[in-house]
Design a protein around this motif. Structure first.
Motif, PDB file in Angstrom:
ATOM      1  N   THR A 121      35.311  50.241  21.911  1.00 35.88           N
ATOM      2  CA  THR A 121      34.139  49.967  22.751  1.00 35.88           C
ATOM      3  C   THR A 121      33.115  51.093  22.647  1.00 35.88           C
ATOM      4  OG1 THR A 121      35.634  48.884  24.291  1.00 35.88           O
ATOM      5  CG2 THR A 121      33.424  49.368  25.096  1.00 35.88           C
ATOM      6  N   LEU A 174      36.304  42.184  29.401  1.00 37.98           N
ATOM      7  CA  LEU A 174      37.355  42.847  30.169  1.00 37.98           C
ATOM      8  C   LEU A 174      37.886  41.941  31.279  1.00 37.98           C
ATOM      9  CD1 LEU A 174      38.766  45.659  30.516  1.00 37.98           C
ATOM     10  CD2 LEU A 174      37.146  46.058  32.370  1.00 37.98           C
ATOM     11  N   ASN A 210      41.535  40.383  31.280  1.00 37.52           N
ATOM     12  CA  ASN A 210      42.420  40.735  32.393  1.00 37.52           C
ATOM     13  C   ASN A 210      42.958  39.487  33.075  1.00 37.52           C
ATOM     14  OD1 ASN A 210      42.342  43.461  32.144  1.00 37.52           O
ATOM     15  ND2 ASN A 210      40.946  43.828  33.844  1.00 37.52           N
TER      16      ASN A 210
END
Ligand SMILES: Nc1ncnc2c1ncn2[C@@H]1O[C@H](COP(=O)(O)OP(=O)(O)OP(=O)(O)O)[C@@H](O)[C@H]1O
Ligand SMILES: [Mg+2]
Lengths: 330, 252
Positions: free
Chosen positions: A23, A181, A185
């Motif tokens: 990232t 993300l 998740n």
């Protein structure tokens, strides 16, 4: 107890660190390239579209890959977000970043509200029917926007602040990372597992206490929310919205990214989204052959996805893993 | 009071009366068999008990709570879990995840915690992992926890289905032909596992089975279905020697 499974293992931590490094590295490279003016105008102009398509592909991946429902209305949710956000920021008079943040929140929420309203009846349908109805939904949204006055009709909605160009790469990039993300998740949580269980076998899922309708709606709404966010960024990237930009071709374009990315594979969706956004531009120099090359690359990617070659790679990885597990057991 | 009470249960598909006037009682911690020739209505009875079909007649009570009209997830929460005649696993999920999916009733956390992996996420996931591994080890599946469910051999897939059902912490476990497709050795092993499950998980078990060795080996009580209705019921030894039952199985 088998330590390969319980809790976070060193291998999992390694993966997290690697993802953070990637990232940051991508961000650093992009900043250097943008600040240094190393790209042609053409290439700078597709940096943000790349980001938008990644958000769209990852959010659709939740529906098509993890929930296992084929939907063709993603551009519809994107357009709802885009128009809602743009109408709001046109009305507001605040610093650009504040306007954009408020616009995105509104765009995402309104897209999700539509997803609830449409999802409740539509998600009872299965397979092809769902695809057809969501396709219809996307087209209806488009013609409604086309015929309304306050959306600017077919002429388009203009005067939108271009707050999300490559100059604001950092802002957009943060939201791309957040999207990836949060969805990644979710997939690795009890909610994500329930969604995947519905995909694999909804009868068994019901039998072990999963309210299938609830989780389908949840996935639909979450996916629409992020499509809405992407839509708002899109609006503030191009500065003018036209209903024609959100037709079924756009929905299919996003779907192709997810399918080429290997369906239930977030990383694959990201890579496919980037390649498929860059491809038409890179091939522009080959003008006449562009579409031909484009289709060849598409077919090649599709073949690779199912090929012996890829299978062989996966198989080798599995064998290695099996050997490791065996060793551990001894 | 019996754990499960079924009275006058019935369902029709068009003209076909697949289950008719079925009466059953299953006591806590008991091991009961439901047998009968092919097409007798055994699986349909399970589908009625678990809310897949809504009965046209009759009463189903679990622990005194009426289950008629409830949807499958609600019936699961009330305390009935099942396996399927044709295996239904979450085939593209890992063995471990197959057992973790049903655990979320007992080890829960919020959607926000799912998105952020913060709060009680870590702790609850760890507890789930441990609990799931514990259940898997009962079925000797813990070594394969990371494999895809579809990569397991057939016998192990059947066991995984039982493990997954037990993870819902049921009061009553319904097994639809658990020994189907197993060789005599595997069946023998399965019989031990079923007994172990009953003792260890404190659960009543109602099972459908064609393998008479398994039925006579572990069932204490039997119900026999034929053409949707009860043909006989009673202690296993008595029922298996009942001439009507023998006739129904062997034909004329
Ligand atoms: N959904 C349905 N619609 C119509 N008929 C059905 C349906 N489900 C079951 N039946 C019929 O009900 C009868 C009982 O079927 P069921 O599957 O319960 O038998 P079974 O006792 O489990 O048999 P087997 O031992 O072969 O598994 C059969 O005649 C079957 O064709
Ligand atoms: Mg059956």
């Amino acid at each position: 107890m088998n330590k390969t499974s319980a809790g976070k293992t060193p291998a999992k931590y390694g993966k997290i660190v690697l993802n953070i490094l990637i990232t940051l590295a991508v961000y650093a490279v992009m900043m250097v390239v943008i600040q240094g003016g190393m790209l042609s105008r053409q290439m700078t102009s597709i940096i943000i579209p790349c980001c938008i398509n990644v958000m769209l592909a990852v959010s659709l991946c939740l529906l098509v890959g993890y929930l296992g429902e084929l939907t063709l209305g993603h551009a519809g949710f994107m357009s709802i977000g885009a128009y809602a956000g743009a109408l709001l920021t046109n009305y507001l008079d605040m610093p650009p970043v504040a306007e954009l943040l408020i616009g995105m929140l509104a765009g995402g929420i309104i897209a999700s509200v539509f997803a609830v309203v449409i999802g409740l009846p539509v998600l009872r349908l299965k397979g092809d029917y769902l695809a057809i109805v969501t396709l219809g939904f996307g087209e209806i949204i488009r013609s409604v926007i086309n015929s309304l006055e306050f959306t600017g009709g077919a002429k388009g909605l203009s005067g939108i602040g271009t707050y999300a160009t490559y100059k604001n790469f950092t802002f957009v990039y943060i939201f791309v990372i957040l999207t990836i993300l949060l969805i990644a998740n979710l997939v690795h949580s009890r909610h994500g597992r329930a969604i995947t269980a519905v995909r694999d076998n909804y009868i068994a899922a019901e039998a072990i206490g999963i309210h299938v309708g609830r989780f389908k709606t949840m996935a639909f709404v979450i996916s629409a929310f992020f499509a809405g966010l992407a839509g708002v960024i899109y609006a503030h990237n191009v500065g003018i919205l036209k209903p024609a930009n959100f037709d079924y071709n756009k929905s299919i374009e996003i779907l192709v990214m997810v399918v080429l990315g290997g369906m239930g594979n977030i990383k694959g969706s990201i890579i496919a989204a980037i390649i498929l956004t860059l491809l038409p531009e890179v091939l522009r120099s080959a003008a006449d052959y562009r579409m031909l090359l484009y289709s060849i690359v598409l077919i090649a990617m599709m073949l690779f996805n199912n090929s012996r070659f890829k299978l062989a790679i996966v198989e080798k990885r599995n064998l290695k893993k099996a050997a490791e597990i065996q060793k551990e057991g001894e | 009071m019996a754990l499960l009470e079924v009275k006058g249960l019935g369902i029709s598909f068009g003209g076909l009366r697949a289950v008719d006037d079925l009466n059953m009682e299953v006591d806590r911690d008991s091991l009961v068999g439901l047998i009968g020739p092919n097409g007798a209505g055994k699986t349909t009875a399970f589908n009625l008990l678990t809310g897949v079909y809504e009965p046209t007649d009759g009463i189903i009570n679990l622990d005194g709570v009426n289950l008629v009209g409830k949807k499958p997830p609600e019936i699961c929460e009330a305390g009935i879990a099942r396996t399927f005649q044709n295996i239904r696993l979450f085939s593209q999920m890992s063995v471990l995840d197959n057992v973790k999916v049903p655990l979320h009733h007992h080890l829960s956390y919020s959607l926000a915690e799912s998105f952020l992996h913060l709060g009680s996420y870590r702790k609850k996931e760890k507890e789930m992992d441990e609990r799931a591994m514990e259940i898997l080890s009962v079925f000797d599946l813990d070594k394969q926890a990371d494999q895809l469910a579809s990569n397991l051999p057939y016998g192990k897939q059947r066991k995984l289905e039982i493990a997954r059902a037990l993870a819902t912490e049921p009061k009553l476990l319904l097994l639809d032909e658990p020994a189907a497709g197993m060789n005599p050795h595997e069946t023998e092993e399965l019989m031990n596992t079923i007994r172990l499950v009953r003792d260890r998980f404190k659960v009543a078990i109602l099972l459908i089975e064609h393998d008479m060795k398994l039925v006579s080996g572990i069932c204490e009580y039997l119900y026999v279905l034929n053409f949707g209705t009860e043909l006989a019921s009673g202690k296993t030894g008595d029922v298996l020697n009942d001439p009507r039952v023998i006739k129904a199985y062997l034909g004329e």
